[in-house]
Scaffold this motif. Structure first.
Motif, PDB file in Angstrom:
ATOM      1  N   PHE A 201      -2.489   2.050  -7.672  1.00 57.47           N
ATOM      2  CA  PHE A 201      -2.171   0.745  -8.235  1.00 57.47           C
ATOM      3  C   PHE A 201      -0.949   0.932  -9.134  1.00 57.47           C
ATOM      4  O   PHE A 201      -1.006   1.701 -10.100  1.00 57.47           O
ATOM      5  N   HIS A 343       0.022   1.524  -2.554  1.00 56.84           N
ATOM      6  CA  HIS A 343       0.159   0.300  -3.344  1.00 56.84           C
ATOM      7  C   HIS A 343       0.733  -0.841  -2.509  1.00 56.84           C
ATOM      8  O   HIS A 343       0.240  -1.975  -2.555  1.00 56.84           O
ATOM      9  N   LYS A 346      -1.823  -1.832   0.045  1.00 58.72           N
ATOM     10  CA  LYS A 346      -3.119  -2.170  -0.571  1.00 58.72           C
ATOM     11  C   LYS A 346      -4.294  -1.531   0.187  1.00 58.72           C
ATOM     12  O   LYS A 346      -5.265  -2.195   0.565  1.00 58.72           O
TER      13      LYS A 346
END
Length: 352
Positions: A201, A343, A346
């Motif tokens: 993240f 990231h 996802k």
């Protein structure tokens, strides 16, 4: 003892704080040239290292036949090109972390160093932080039982954007994941090896920011969860390390004292208390053993940044194996690339 002549490319904070003092200190290394163009940095370098010649062009170091070891301490995007030129010129090379901007660049440098039969290393000095050495001792003592969770932070508080610095420009190779994340990833490699997969993240939290200034990276191992985190908006200090095991826990606050001492230039590397943390920074262990409960502070082991360059010297003269290998540093860059992929997509990605 063989004398190794060293040329340092870059005398900004990295060169001034982390490289020149250690090179100057380590027996067998001689700092003979420093490449720098800023007047204020040149003044400091001349005062501290009067026997080193200050030059304005990196080629005056790379092409100097008398120099054995070239240290690259410049903005990240120039690491690859200068390291490559130095290796082609037949020099041993130390590169400031992060090794390169891409793993492809790292692979090329590794292959070139092998072809030229030269030592190539990356300045992952945080292996010699007081707290990290202490973490290794706690794990070796095995009071925690089987480790199930490991968490490491490297946080700062700076809620404004620093002007006129490459670290804030937002190009590939900048941002906290490359800057502080490379330290954390390297330490995890030392402790646990490479993960089988990872989840990341990444965000920009500061107003008008151009770089990723916050990240949380989950590294997945069999029966072990590893979390590394860093942010620029952490006003209240969080634990530096959290280790949870089947028998207990270890928690440690505070940063290693060596960087501050080198930056302030008020303490000698010869001081008997070099790298020693004050008692109020010691971590706390809390565990059960044979039905009894134990909780007490763990005295921090001394930090030892000079050990990096002592090992580089030993590797160059054939007296020891290189500790920070370029392959390890390359894998750190590969994890950073996969973190950015995770990231963006996802999802959890495999290490490959």
């Amino acid at each position: 003892m063989k004398n190794i002549k060293v040329g340092l490319i870059g005398y900004g904070m990295g060169g001034r704080v982390f490289h020149a003092p250690l090179i100057h200190y380590v027996e067998g290394l001689e700092l003979v040239k420093i490449r720098e163009t800023r007047a204020e940095n040149i003044s400091i370098a001349n005062e501290r290292y009067p026997n080193a010649k200050i030059v304005s062009d990196a080629q005056e170091i790379i092409q100097d036949s008398a120099i054995d070891l070239v240290v690259v301490a410049v903005p990240n995007k120039a690491h690859y090109s200068l390291a490559k030129e130095a290796l082609l010129a037949g020099k041993h090379v130390v590169v400031e972390k992060p090794f390169t901007v891409t793993s492809k660049e790292a692979d090329e440098l590794i292959a070139l160093a092998k072809e030229k039969q030269k030592v190539l290393s990356v300045y992952h000095n945080r292996r010699w932080d007081s707290d990290f050495i202490t973490v290794q001792k706690v794990l070796k003592d095995d009071k925690l039982g089987r480790l199930v969770e490991f968490e490491s932070h490297y946080d700062r508080f700076r809620n404004t954007i620093r002007p006129n610095t490459w670290k804030e420009e937002g190009s590939l190779g900048t941002g906290l994941l490359y800057d502080l994340g490379s330290h954390l990833i390297d330490q995890v490699q030392v402790l646990f090896g490479l993960p089988h997969s990872l989840t990341a993240f990444i965000s920009t939290q500061r107003d008008n920011g151009n770089i990723a200034d916050n990240f949380e990276l989950l590294l997945h191992y069999d029966q072990l969860k590893v979390t590394i985190k860093s942010g620029m908006l952490v006003k209240e200090p969080l634990p530096k390390y959290i280790m949870l095991g089947t028998n207990g826990a270890f928690v440690k606050y505070g940063l290693d004292v060596q960087e501050a001492a080198l930056n302030e230039h008020t303490k000698s590397l010869d001081d008997e208390d070099w790298g020693k943390e004050p008692e109020n920074k010691w971590g706390v262990i809390h565990y059960e053993e044979d039905g009894e409960d134990f909780r007490y502070p763990v005295k921090s082991e001394p930090g030892n940044y000079p050990a990096f360059y002592q090992n580089v010297y030993q590797a160059i003269v054939g007296e020891g194996e290189l500790i920070v290998t370029p392959e390890q540093a390359r894998n750190t860059i590969r994890i950073i690339e996969l973190a950015m992929q995770s990231h963006e997509e996802k999802r959890t990605v495999k290490f490959e």
